[in-house]
Scaffold this motif. Structure first.
Motif, PDB file in Angstrom:
ATOM      1  N   ARG A 212       7.555  -5.822  -0.401  1.00 49.09           N
ATOM      2  CA  ARG A 212       6.759  -4.642  -0.513  1.00 49.09           C
ATOM      3  C   ARG A 212       6.496  -4.126   0.923  1.00 49.09           C
TER       4      ARG A 212
ATOM      5  N   GLN B 109       3.286  -1.944   3.127  1.00 49.50           N
ATOM      6  CA  GLN B 109       2.196  -1.507   2.954  1.00 49.50           C
ATOM      7  C   GLN B 109       1.909  -0.441   3.953  1.00 49.50           C
TER       8      GLN B 109
ATOM      9  N   ALA C 261       1.904   8.049  -6.827  1.00 46.37           N
ATOM     10  CA  ALA C 261       2.730   7.037  -7.004  1.00 46.37           C
ATOM     11  C   ALA C 261       4.077   7.211  -7.509  1.00 46.37           C
TER      12      ALA C 261
ATOM     13  N   ILE D 165       8.063   6.939  -5.524  1.00 44.99           N
ATOM     14  CA  ILE D 165       9.099   6.034  -6.163  1.00 44.99           C
ATOM     15  C   ILE D 165      10.201   6.711  -6.118  1.00 44.99           C
TER      16      ILE D 165
ATOM     17  N   CYS E 131       4.650   1.108  -7.429  1.00 42.35           N
ATOM     18  CA  CYS E 131       3.907   1.958  -6.406  1.00 42.35           C
ATOM     19  C   CYS E 131       2.716   1.798  -6.800  1.00 42.35           C
TER      20      CYS E 131
ATOM     21  N   ILE F  91      -1.577   2.287   0.226  1.00 42.76           N
ATOM     22  CA  ILE F  91      -0.392   2.551  -0.471  1.00 42.76           C
ATOM     23  C   ILE F  91       0.560   1.303  -0.443  1.00 42.76           C
ATOM     24  N   GLU F  92       0.895   0.942  -1.479  1.00 34.72           N
ATOM     25  CA  GLU F  92       2.083  -0.241  -1.427  1.00 34.72           C
ATOM     26  C   GLU F  92       3.076   0.169  -2.233  1.00 34.72           C
ATOM     27  N   LEU F  93       4.211   0.146  -1.828  1.00 37.44           N
ATOM     28  CA  LEU F  93       5.673   0.305  -2.506  1.00 37.44           C
ATOM     29  C   LEU F  93       6.501  -1.055  -2.487  1.00 37.44           C
ATOM     30  N   ARG F  94       6.999  -1.380  -3.869  1.00 34.06           N
ATOM     31  CA  ARG F  94       7.753  -2.372  -3.862  1.00 34.06           C
ATOM     32  C   ARG F  94       8.932  -2.234  -4.291  1.00 34.06           C
TER      33      ARG F  94
ATOM     34  N   THR G 262       9.916   8.560   2.998  1.00 35.58           N
ATOM     35  CA  THR G 262       9.124   8.678   1.865  1.00 35.58           C
ATOM     36  C   THR G 262       7.492   8.694   2.284  1.00 35.58           C
TER      37      THR G 262
END
Length: 584
Positions: free
Chosen positions: A77, A79, A102, A106, A136, A143-146, A178
């Motif tokens: 992840r 953040q 989100a 992505i 996301c 903000i969290e992106l996986r 991003t």
């Protein structure tokens, strides 16, 4: 590629870990140093870098390391915060805005790793629809992106220096490109994000217009409905733009698109006719996918259908459990109870009848039917066959469709190229001719008068049946909960076919449905709630807590590839589970 100079702080002196804890913390320099020291060690040593690594304006969190080079990739992840990203608060004030942002992030991350990465980094792939995804999440303060990383190896030996390059370049560069909207280079991306959000907001305003006006669907003038091919949802560049018939043209005012004109489908029975290859199925495909918003440039951005619309078709061999199909099928040979019909291997007609009744049970307001994918004997019986075969357990839909709309409150949109009997029941008849749309209702009524037939309309019976699933432990020695693309899900030793549930558009929805079905069978259904009531519980859970709440049903912590499915599609999967048991 954007500069990282303003987005990433200078690295402090390297510090090393001789005895790493189960989950480590440190800087990006610590991570890179640790990876370099792992070079040449056995693959399992990668687990020593599980932890949270500070890259300055964002953190990279390594949550799970794959067991070996051939296992599914490692889970990570990243953040950050909207403030550090330079993301305007005006774009994340509402839930709809946050879902759209989100979705955009992505897509941007995927484009970056496809363009500049070496193939080690992966994120959930997206289609043409804007959907709520676990890859996301966006809130006012986070903000969290996986994503996934395939940790490099030669055989089973760690390539530590290569891994360090991935975490020094591929991963942080993709993240910066991003998430960073502070630099002048990001101006175009910010405008693209704003357009993404505005498209999503207009779609939801269009959905509200459907509700306010009582419409079942709306197709804006100028929409480009044709797709690149039968296996692609990309738009056809030289497609004929949609133009609504004057008699069916309505207007809506949307927050960003302004005044929009297009064809509104009102409640009742809508029959779409036309010759082969003239656009009937193209229009139906747009309407069945109109339950979702579409990305800018798709061509179907301003096509909206009530969000519980269900496309039903024949599906030979599907399981049916305790469904009241008696409005369409009665007195089967062998004395089967069609008020609680059960079979492990439904025919085309019984499968489609069950799908219709299940959709009605789940509260659909609109059935979508294509003659080409239907059981012909369920749709109609002509006068000659009625005379020749007097004993027939099937009451064709043409006999019930009028009453279904008038007293059952369920509208139907049916495409037909060879069944004129539906003209009697139609509120409106739309013709597609070389992809152009015409209202031929008046001419259809003239044809009905010129060529009359004996009307066979029958009332729609009100069913008192309630289907309340019982708990079912579907565990086995090798538990599995996974998707098989968009066409099915696997629960341990059972495969549930969803090939006929056509409005599932991404495998992430199938995976979420798999966990929902497992959770309903093991945690929600105890023989007291109906299928619809049980689904309502799950819907409330997902709305309040997001897709991460599926962890209650056993989903992996920080799931990266789940996509929010529709309630009716999750219900369709439960109804196709061969082990489904109902209370008395």
């Amino acid at each position: 590629m954007r500069s990282r100079s303003d987005f990433q702080r200078p690295r402090p002196n390297t510090r090393r870990y001789d005895e790493p804890p189960a989950r480590r913390t440190g800087t990006d320099a610590d991570l890179l140093s640790s990876l370099e020291q792992l070079d040449g060690k056995t693959y399992g040593a990668y687990k020593t870098v599980i932890g949270d690594w500070d890259y300055g304006t964002f953190q990279v969190m390594i949550d799970r390391i794959q067991a070996d080079p051939f296992a599914p990739p490692s889970l990570l992840r990243v953040q950050s915060t909207p403030e550090k990203m330079g993301l305007p608060t005006s774009l994340i004030e509402t839930r709809e805005q946050r879902i759209a942002v989100a979705d955009f992030l992505i897509r941007t991350f995927d484009r970056e790793i496809q363009s500049h990465g070496r193939g080690a980094v992966q994120i959930a792939r997206t289609g043409q629809e804007i959907l709520e995804r676990s890859a996301c999440s966006v809130s006012a303060d986070r903000i969290e992106l996986r994503f996934q990383v395939q940790m490099p190896a030669r055989g089973r030996m760690i390539l530590g220096r290569t891994a360090a390059e991935i975490f020094d370049r591929d991963v942080p560069d993709a993240i910066v490109n991003t998430l960073d909207f502070t630099s002048s280079e990001a101006a175009d991306d910010l405008e693209a994000m704003r357009a993404h959000v505005h498209t999503y907001e207009d779609y939801h305003a269009l959905q509200k217009a459907l509700a306010d006006n009582g419409w079942m669907a709306f197709v804006a003038d100028g929409s480009m409905l044709a797709r690149l091919s039968g296996v692609s949802q990309l738009p056809m560049e030289d497609a004929v733009a949609f133009e609504s018939p004057e008699s069916l043209r309505r207007e809506v005012t949307l927050p960003h698109a302004g005044l929009v004109k297009g064809m509104a489908i009102e409640p009742g029975v809508t029959v779409i006719v036309g010759g082969g290859y003239h656009g009937k199925s193209t229009l139906l495909n747009a309407l069945q996918r109109g339950v979702y918003a579409h990305i800018p440039g798709d061509g179907r951005e301003l096509v909206a259908t009530v969000d519980d619309a269900v496309k039903v078709r024949a599906a030979d061999g599907r399981a049916v459990t305790g469904v009241d199909v008696s409005p369409l099928i009665t007195e089967l040979p062998g004395g089967a109870d069609t008020a609680r019909f059960t079979t492990e291997n439904a025919s085309g007609s019984t499968s489609q009848a069950a799908s219709i009744m299940e959709a009605i049970e789940l509260g659909t307001r609109l059935l979508l039917i294509d003659e080409d994918s239907s059981a012909s004997n369920l749709l109609m019986r002509d006068s000659r066959m009625r005379t020749l075969v007097e004993s027939e357990p099937i009451t064709p839909l043409v006999d019930r469709i009028r009453a279904l709309a008038d007293t059952g409150g369920v509208s139907t949109l049916i495409i037909t190229g060879g069944t004129g009997d539906y003209l009697d029941a139609a509120d409106r008849v739309i013709m597609l001719d070389t992809y152009k749309c015409y209202d031929v209702t008046d001419r259809a009524r003239e044809v009905v008068e010129e060529q009359p037939r004996k009307r066979t309309d029958e009332p729609w019976p009100i069913s008192e049946s309630k289907r309340c699933p019982l708990p079912e432990n579907v565990q086995s020695d090798r538990p599995k909960t996974k998707a098989a693309g968009t066409d099915g899900i696997i629960l341990d030793n059972q495969t549930i076919s969803l090939a006929d549930v056509e409005q599932i558009v991404e495998s992430g929805q199938s995976e979420a449905i798999a966990w929902i079905v497992r959770g309903m069978l093991e945690h929600v259904c105890y023989g007291e709630l109906t299928v619809g009531e049980a689904l309502d519980q799950v819907e409330r859970m997902l709305t309040s807590g997001g897709l991460d709440t599926l962890r209650r049903f056993g989903a992996r912590e920080y799931p990266a590839f789940l996509v929010r499915p529709r309630r009716v599609d999750a219900g369709a999967a439960l109804n196709r589970f061969r082990g489904l048991k109902l209370s008395d």
